[in-house]
Design a protein around this motif. Structure first.
Motif, mmCIF file in Angstrom:
data_model
loop_
_atom_site.group_PDB
_atom_site.id
_atom_site.type_symbol
_atom_site.label_atom_id
_atom_site.label_comp_id
_atom_site.label_asym_id
_atom_site.label_seq_id
_atom_site.Cartn_x
_atom_site.Cartn_y
_atom_site.Cartn_z
ATOM 1 N N ILE A 217 26.229 32.334 -72.935
ATOM 2 C CA ILE A 217 27.327 31.654 -73.637
ATOM 3 C C ILE A 217 28.670 32.145 -73.108
ATOM 4 C CG2 ILE A 217 28.428 31.301 -75.873
ATOM 5 C CD1 ILE A 217 25.650 31.631 -77.141
ATOM 6 N N PHE A 218 28.818 33.456 -73.008
ATOM 7 C CA PHE A 218 30.090 34.030 -72.575
ATOM 8 C C PHE A 218 30.354 33.787 -71.091
ATOM 9 C CE2 PHE A 218 29.201 36.588 -76.391
ATOM 10 C CZ PHE A 218 30.403 36.437 -77.047
ATOM 11 N N ALA A 219 29.295 33.571 -70.329
ATOM 12 C CA ALA A 219 29.447 33.393 -68.887
ATOM 13 C C ALA A 219 29.818 31.967 -68.489
ATOM 14 C CB ALA A 219 28.160 33.800 -68.181
ATOM 15 N N GLN A 220 29.875 31.053 -69.439
ATOM 16 C CA GLN A 220 30.191 29.661 -69.116
ATOM 17 C C GLN A 220 31.556 29.563 -68.436
ATOM 18 O OE1 GLN A 220 29.874 27.312 -72.677
ATOM 19 N NE2 GLN A 220 27.686 27.688 -72.909
ATOM 20 N N GLU A 221 31.618 28.802 -67.366
ATOM 21 C CA GLU A 221 32.855 28.653 -66.616
ATOM 22 C C GLU A 221 33.819 27.722 -67.351
ATOM 23 O OE1 GLU A 221 32.221 27.515 -62.614
ATOM 24 O OE2 GLU A 221 30.937 29.229 -62.131
ATOM 25 N N VAL A 222 35.097 28.000 -67.202
ATOM 26 C CA VAL A 222 36.150 27.191 -67.805
ATOM 27 C C VAL A 222 36.942 26.536 -66.687
ATOM 28 C CG1 VAL A 222 38.213 27.214 -69.262
ATOM 29 C CG2 VAL A 222 36.288 28.732 -69.790
ATOM 30 N N ALA A 223 37.141 25.252 -66.805
ATOM 31 C CA ALA A 223 37.883 24.527 -65.768
ATOM 32 C C ALA A 223 39.316 25.030 -65.690
ATOM 33 C CB ALA A 223 37.868 23.031 -66.070
ATOM 34 N N GLU A 224 39.864 25.017 -64.488
ATOM 35 C CA GLU A 224 41.236 25.495 -64.290
ATOM 36 C C GLU A 224 42.200 24.707 -65.175
ATOM 37 O OE1 GLU A 224 44.447 26.191 -60.649
ATOM 38 O OE2 GLU A 224 42.403 25.495 -60.229
ATOM 39 N N GLY A 225 43.045 25.427 -65.884
ATOM 40 C CA GLY A 225 44.027 24.804 -66.764
ATOM 41 C C GLY A 225 43.557 24.641 -68.193
ATOM 42 N N GLU A 226 42.249 24.810 -68.443
ATOM 43 C CA GLU A 226 41.743 24.692 -69.811
ATOM 44 C C GLU A 226 41.827 26.042 -70.520
ATOM 45 O OE1 GLU A 226 37.859 23.065 -70.102
ATOM 46 O OE2 GLU A 226 38.411 21.115 -69.243
ATOM 47 N N PHE A 227 41.908 25.973 -71.852
ATOM 48 C CA PHE A 227 41.962 27.195 -72.650
ATOM 49 C C PHE A 227 40.614 27.898 -72.608
ATOM 50 C CE2 PHE A 227 41.350 29.330 -76.805
ATOM 51 C CZ PHE A 227 42.348 30.285 -76.678
#
Length: 289
Positions: A217-227
């Motif tokens: 869960i914590f390792a999920q990538e976040v798209a650039e610019g997203e919170f």
């Protein structure tokens, strides 16, 4: 003007993760920081002065004030030296952030004595050892007539408060103890001008990434610019506010994660059964379920 201008803070476990974010924000807001980190592995083994030194160097390179410290907070004597270093380097102590922690997860039936002792030592004893020596310093100053406006922020966890996690009986017990310790210390130290609060953070760290069932869960990538809801940087603004000189809050435990801060409450009555005269076992069996 920074929110923490002139404040001197000791932050434990500040070489990585949430503690590192605390140290960087405190320094950016004007505090002088003692960056404490033993530099061990997730399970507390080993030691390395590099993480604490790198954070202190980063702060100084940005124009802030910081020194590194590699004291082991499980040692009463090391905790005393940590407080002494803050006072000798910067002339005073205003804030303690207890953040150091390790994991030795195991189900209770298979847990070893060493796994229990190590986690209780780092989390629970590590908190109280630093708190004890800081409290003694502030008590002495208050007794001598000096004005004290100090703050302690302890680090509990959802594992010990709202979300008990199988496999973490040692960690959960330590974190629940930290929450209780916070409430007691707040009442004891208020007379000396010291406020004591705790946070129960949820963020991406070495420890949460290593927690079974949660790491993905914590390792999920976040798209650039997203919170990034799991960024450890989301935790530090609350800690910085609780550390400010004029913050009025004491004796509270706050859950904090992403965009949300919530105040937690402890054990309380949810249902009461009463009797006239002595209880009988059969009465309890009939009325308690």
């Amino acid at each position: 003007m920074g929110a923490l201008d002139g404040r001197v803070a000791v932050i434990t476990g500040a070489g990585r993760g949430i503690g590192r974010e605390h140290a960087l924000l405190f320094a950016a807001e004007g505090a002088a920081v003692v960056v404490n980190d033993l530099g061990g592995a997730n399970d507390g083994t080993g030691a390395d002065t590099t993480p604490a030194q790198e954070v202190a160097d980063e702060i100084r390179a940005s124009g802030g004030q910081a020194v590194a410290n590699s004291a082991n907070v499980t040692s009463w004597a090391d905790a005393a030296s940590l407080i002494d270093q803050a006072v000798s380097e910067f002339g005073r102590l205003d804030v303690v952030v207890n953040n150091a922690g390790i994991l030795r997860d195991a189900f209770v039936a298979g847990m070893t004595e060493e796994q229990w002792d190590a986690v209780i030592a780092v989390h629970l004893k590590g908190h109280v050892a630093v708190l004890h020596h800081a409290a003694a310093y502030w008590k002495s100053r208050a007794k001598s007539g000096s004005r004290v406006a100090a703050s302690v922020i302890n680090t509990a966890s959802a594992s010990g408060t709202t979300m008990p996690n199988p496999g973490q009986v040692n960690y959960g017990a330590a974190k629940a103890g930290i929450a209780a310790m916070t409430l007691v210390a707040a009442q004891e130290l208020e007379r000396y001008g010291v406020r004591v609060n705790a946070i129960a953070p949820i963020a991406r760290t070495r420890l949460t990434l290593a927690t079974p069932g949660m790491g993905a869960i914590f390792a999920q990538e976040v798209a650039e610019g997203e919170f990034d809801a799991f960024s450890p940087a989301n935790i530090s603004p609350l800690v910085a506010y609780l550390a400010t000189e004029k913050c009025p809050i004491t004796g509270k435990v706050f859950a904090v994660q992403g965009e949300a801060i919530s105040e937690l409450a402890g054990w309380h009555d949810v249902r009461v059964v009463e009797t006239e005269g002595p209880w009988r076992i059969e009465d309890i069996a009939a009325r308690l379920p």
